[in-house]
Design a protein around this motif. Structure first.
Motif, PDB file in Angstrom:
ATOM      1  N   UNK A  30       0.832  -1.197   0.000  1.00  0.00           N
ATOM      2  CA  UNK A  30       0.000   0.000   0.000  1.00  0.00           C
ATOM      3  C   UNK A  30       0.870   1.251   0.000  1.00  0.00           C
TER       4      UNK A  30
ATOM      5  N   UNK B 207       2.239   1.632  -3.443  1.00  0.00           N
ATOM      6  CA  UNK B 207       1.220   2.103  -4.380  1.00  0.00           C
ATOM      7  C   UNK B 207       1.008   3.600  -4.216  1.00  0.00           C
ATOM      8  N   UNK B 208       1.011   4.059  -2.954  1.00  0.00           N
ATOM      9  CA  UNK B 208       0.779   5.481  -2.709  1.00  0.00           C
ATOM     10  C   UNK B 208       1.970   6.316  -3.134  1.00  0.00           C
TER      11      UNK B 208
ATOM     12  N   UNK C 148       1.541   6.810  -6.671  1.00  0.00           N
ATOM     13  CA  UNK C 148       0.520   7.790  -7.016  1.00  0.00           C
ATOM     14  C   UNK C 148       1.129   9.183  -7.146  1.00  0.00           C
ATOM     15  N   UNK C 149       2.097   9.485  -6.286  1.00  0.00           N
ATOM     16  CA  UNK C 149       2.793  10.774  -6.392  1.00  0.00           C
ATOM     17  C   UNK C 149       3.559  10.851  -7.708  1.00  0.00           C
TER      18      UNK C 149
ATOM     19  N   UNK D 103       2.182  13.732 -10.210  1.00  0.00           N
ATOM     20  CA  UNK D 103       2.862  15.010 -10.095  1.00  0.00           C
ATOM     21  C   UNK D 103       4.247  15.115 -10.712  1.00  0.00           C
TER      22      UNK D 103
ATOM     23  N   UNK E 251      -5.236  12.248   2.980  1.00  0.00           N
ATOM     24  CA  UNK E 251      -3.858  11.797   3.124  1.00  0.00           C
ATOM     25  C   UNK E 251      -3.068  12.382   1.969  1.00  0.00           C
TER      26      UNK E 251
ATOM     27  N   UNK F 218       0.876  13.532   0.152  1.00  0.00           N
ATOM     28  CA  UNK F 218       2.329  13.477   0.078  1.00  0.00           C
ATOM     29  C   UNK F 218       2.797  14.754  -0.595  1.00  0.00           C
TER      30      UNK F 218
ATOM     31  N   UNK G  90       0.353  15.539  -3.775  1.00  0.00           N
ATOM     32  CA  UNK G  90      -0.539  14.523  -4.321  1.00  0.00           C
ATOM     33  C   UNK G  90      -1.329  13.923  -3.173  1.00  0.00           C
ATOM     34  N   UNK G  91      -2.635  13.938  -3.318  1.00  0.00           N
ATOM     35  CA  UNK G  91      -3.458  13.257  -2.319  1.00  0.00           C
ATOM     36  C   UNK G  91      -3.412  11.766  -2.619  1.00  0.00           C
ATOM     37  N   UNK G  92      -3.154  10.963  -1.597  1.00  0.00           N
ATOM     38  CA  UNK G  92      -3.055   9.522  -1.829  1.00  0.00           C
ATOM     39  C   UNK G  92      -4.186   8.752  -1.160  1.00  0.00           C
ATOM     40  N   UNK G  93      -5.057   9.481  -0.491  1.00  0.00           N
ATOM     41  CA  UNK G  93      -6.185   8.795   0.109  1.00  0.00           C
ATOM     42  C   UNK G  93      -7.183   9.787   0.663  1.00  0.00           C
TER      43      UNK G  93
ATOM     44  N   UNK H 294       2.251   9.815   5.900  1.00  0.00           N
ATOM     45  CA  UNK H 294       1.570  10.849   5.126  1.00  0.00           C
ATOM     46  C   UNK H 294       1.095  11.963   6.037  1.00  0.00           C
TER      47      UNK H 294
ATOM     48  N   UNK I 154      -8.058  -1.084   0.662  1.00  0.00           N
ATOM     49  CA  UNK I 154      -7.379   0.185   0.390  1.00  0.00           C
ATOM     50  C   UNK I 154      -6.362   0.032  -0.738  1.00  0.00           C
ATOM     51  N   UNK I 155      -5.700  -1.126  -0.752  1.00  0.00           N
ATOM     52  CA  UNK I 155      -4.724  -1.380  -1.812  1.00  0.00           C
ATOM     53  C   UNK I 155      -5.425  -1.430  -3.167  1.00  0.00           C
TER      54      UNK I 155
ATOM     55  N   UNK J  94      -6.242   2.092  -4.105  1.00  0.00           N
ATOM     56  CA  UNK J  94      -5.049   2.825  -4.523  1.00  0.00           C
ATOM     57  C   UNK J  94      -4.672   2.450  -5.952  1.00  0.00           C
TER      58      UNK J  94
ATOM     59  N   UNK K 246      -6.913   3.906  -8.431  1.00  0.00           N
ATOM     60  CA  UNK K 246      -6.575   5.308  -8.601  1.00  0.00           C
ATOM     61  C   UNK K 246      -5.343   5.509  -9.468  1.00  0.00           C
TER      62      UNK K 246
ATOM     63  N   UNK L 288      -5.924  15.582  -5.669  1.00  0.00           N
ATOM     64  CA  UNK L 288      -6.300  14.177  -5.746  1.00  0.00           C
ATOM     65  C   UNK L 288      -6.108  13.652  -7.162  1.00  0.00           C
TER      66      UNK L 288
END
Lengths: 247, 247
Positions: free
Chosen positions: A140, A143-144, A147-148, A152, B69, B71, B79-82, B100, B139-140, B143, B146, B196
Motif C-alpha cells: 500500500x 502504491x501510494x 501515485x505521487x 505530479x 492523506x 504526500x 498529491x493526495x493519496x487517500x 503521510x 485500500x490497496x 489505490x 486510482x 487528488x
DNA sequence: ACTGTTCCTTGACACAGATCAAAAGTGGAG
DNA sequence: CTCCACTTTTGATCTGTGTCAAGGAACAGT
C-alpha cells in the motif's frame, strides 16, 4: 492444520510466507507448514499468468523472474499497478476473482499455494497472518508512493524514479553494494515502462536518451543501466536523497 | 487484554474495528474490547491532524467528517493519496512514524486507539487482525484503481471518476437510493480535488463547468452535485458501467 | 453595509508530452 | 549468413493541460 510447526517460524520471523528459495535468511525447514499445499508453475516471457476477472484458486509468490500487474480500459489504455519481483506475493485471500491481469515479462517461476487451505492456515497461524498484513501495508505504501509519481512528476522524473526504485530493490536483495557503482537490469520493455509510468513508449525512449546524454546513467545495451551517482539519480527523481536508498 | 469479549464480535464480524457510531450493523456492546484504550479527538476544517514523519502513538478511525492523506515534494507539489471518510481507518500498526500528512477538510472527529495496546490486541484477537487485513487489501485495491485514473485518464474522465467514487461511497452508506437521482456533496475544495487528480485547480474548474454544460451533472452551489444519470457519469469516467456501482 | 479573505471561474498563451511517421537496431529461425 | 519480426530511436507536428492573469462570488468580521 498442524499448528505444531509454529515455533519454526521464529528462525525467520520476518518472512514466513516468502519462498525460501529467495530468502537468504530462511533455512530449509521453516516452510514445512506450506509444503503440502504448494506447487510450482513456470511461465515464459510474455505469457499471461491470469486475466483480470479470472477465477483464481491459488495465491502465489514469485520465485524467479519478473511479472507485472496491469489494469486495462475498454479502449486499450493500460496502466501497470504493480511490479512483481522475486519474493513478492500475489493474490487475495478471501477473494476468488483476480482483480488484475498478471503477465510474465521474463521467464517466471511462481510458487503457488492452493487458496482454501492457505486461507485456513492464515486463521490458524497468527505469524503468517501478521506477516501478510505487513506485506500488504508495504504494498500500500508503494502504491501510494507511485501515485505521487503518476500524478505530479515530469516524464524525466518518472524515469529516474523507476530506475531508482529498481536500483533500491536490487540493493535490498544484495545485488549491489553501497559505495560502488550500481548496475541494474531493467526487466521491462520500453512499452511496459511506459505503462508503468503513464507515458508513451516514445517519451520513455526520449527521456532515457536525455538522461544518458546528461551523464545521469550509462547504457550497456538496451536493458542494462549503470548508475555512476545514485544521489544524482535520486535528485533527478525529485526525491530528497538522504542517502537512505539502501533501506 | 480481556480476550473474553471475543464472542461479541460475532454479531458484527465484518467491522470489528470500525467505530460503532458509523456502522449500522453494530450494537453498543461489540467494541467493549476497545473501550479502555480509545479516546476522541476533534479537528476543525483545515487543521492538520499529523505531518508526514511525525511520531505517532495512535491509530484512529474517522467518526465524522472528511480528512485527506497527502504526500508533498520539496518544491511544494502535492498529491493526495487517500480520502478518509467516516469509518475509514488510518495509521500503521508496527510503525511509529507517520507516512503521510493527514488534514481535516471539514470538521472532523476521530476515534483514536493508543498504538501499543492496539497492536497487542491485534496479536491476541484474530478477528481484528483479519478485519484489518481485509481493510488494508481494500485500500490497496482502491489505490491501484486510482493509479489507472492518475496515469491514463483525461482531465474530464478524472473528474467523472472522482464524482462516481464519491457517489458510490455515499450509496454504500445508504445516503442514496438506487433508481432515483443521486445527489452528492463533494467534501473537497477545487484545489484538493486537483491534488487528488493530479491536475491544477483551473483545469478542475474548467472540466466541472464542461460536465455541467453537457448535462452530465447539475450544480447547486459549488459543492452540491446532482447526477441525473449515473450510467452516463460512469461512461464519462471511462468505466464499464454494468450498473454495478452500488456494490 | 463595508471590507477583507478565501474560493471559484474564465481567458490568453505556452509548453510538455502525445501522436504520426519513418528508419535503425537487435535477435531468433531457417 | 539472410530474413523477418520486434523493439527502440528519432523527427515533425499537434493538442491537452499548465501557467499567468484578472475578475466574480460567497462569507465572516467589524
Amino acid at each position: 492444520m498442524q499448528q505444531v510447526v509454529a515455533p519454526a517460524f521464529k528462525t525467520c520471523s520476518d518472512c514466513p510466507i516468502r519462498h525460501r528459495a529467495v530468502c537468504a535468511k530462511c533455512d530449509s525447514q521453516e516452510l514445512e507448514l506450506l509444503e503440502d499445499i504448494k506447487y510450482y508453475r513456470s511461465f515464459s516471457a510474455g505469457q499471461t499468468v491470469m486475466w483480470a476477472g479470472d477465477h483464481m484458486d491459488f495465491v502465489a509468490s514469485v520465485v524467479s523472474g519478473v511479472a507485472t500487474l496491469t489494469q486495462t480500459m475498454e479502449d486499450g489504455r493500460t496502466q501497470m499497478v504493480g511490479l512483481l519481483l522475486p519474493s513478492d506475493f500475489v493474490g487475495r485471500p478471501g477473494r476468488a476473482e483476480a482483480a488484475y491481469t498478471v503477465t510474465a515479462t521474463s521467464d517466471l517461476v511462481m510458487c503457488c499455494f492452493r487458496r482454501k487451505p492457505f486461507e485456513q492456515m492464515i486463521s490458524t497461524t497468527p505469524h503468517i497472518a501478521h506477516r501478510l498484513l505487513e506485506m500488504t501495508l508495504d504494498e500500500l505504501d508503494a502504491a501510494r508512493e507511485w501515485m505521487l509519481v503518476l500524478g505530479r512528476k515530469t516524464a524525466r522524473e518518472k524515469i529516474a524514479s523507476l530506475l531508482s526504485i529498481i536500483a533500491r530493490r536490487d540493493a535490498l536483495l544484495g545485488l549491489a553494494a553501497p559505495g560502488k557503482e550500481l548496475q541494474v537490469e531493467i526487466p521491462l520493455t520500453r512499452e511496459a515502462m511506459a505503462d508503468y509510468l503513464g507515458l508513451t513508449l516514445e517519451t520513455v525512449s526520449r527521456q532515457i536518451s536525455a538522461l544518458k546524454r546528461d551523464g545521469v546513467i550509462v547504457l550497456s545495451g538496451k536493458r542494462l543501466v549503470t548508475i555512476p551517482d545514485m544521489d544524482r539519480l535520486m535528485t533527478e527523481a525529485g526525491d530528497d536523497s538522504d542517502g537512505g536508498y539502501l533501506v
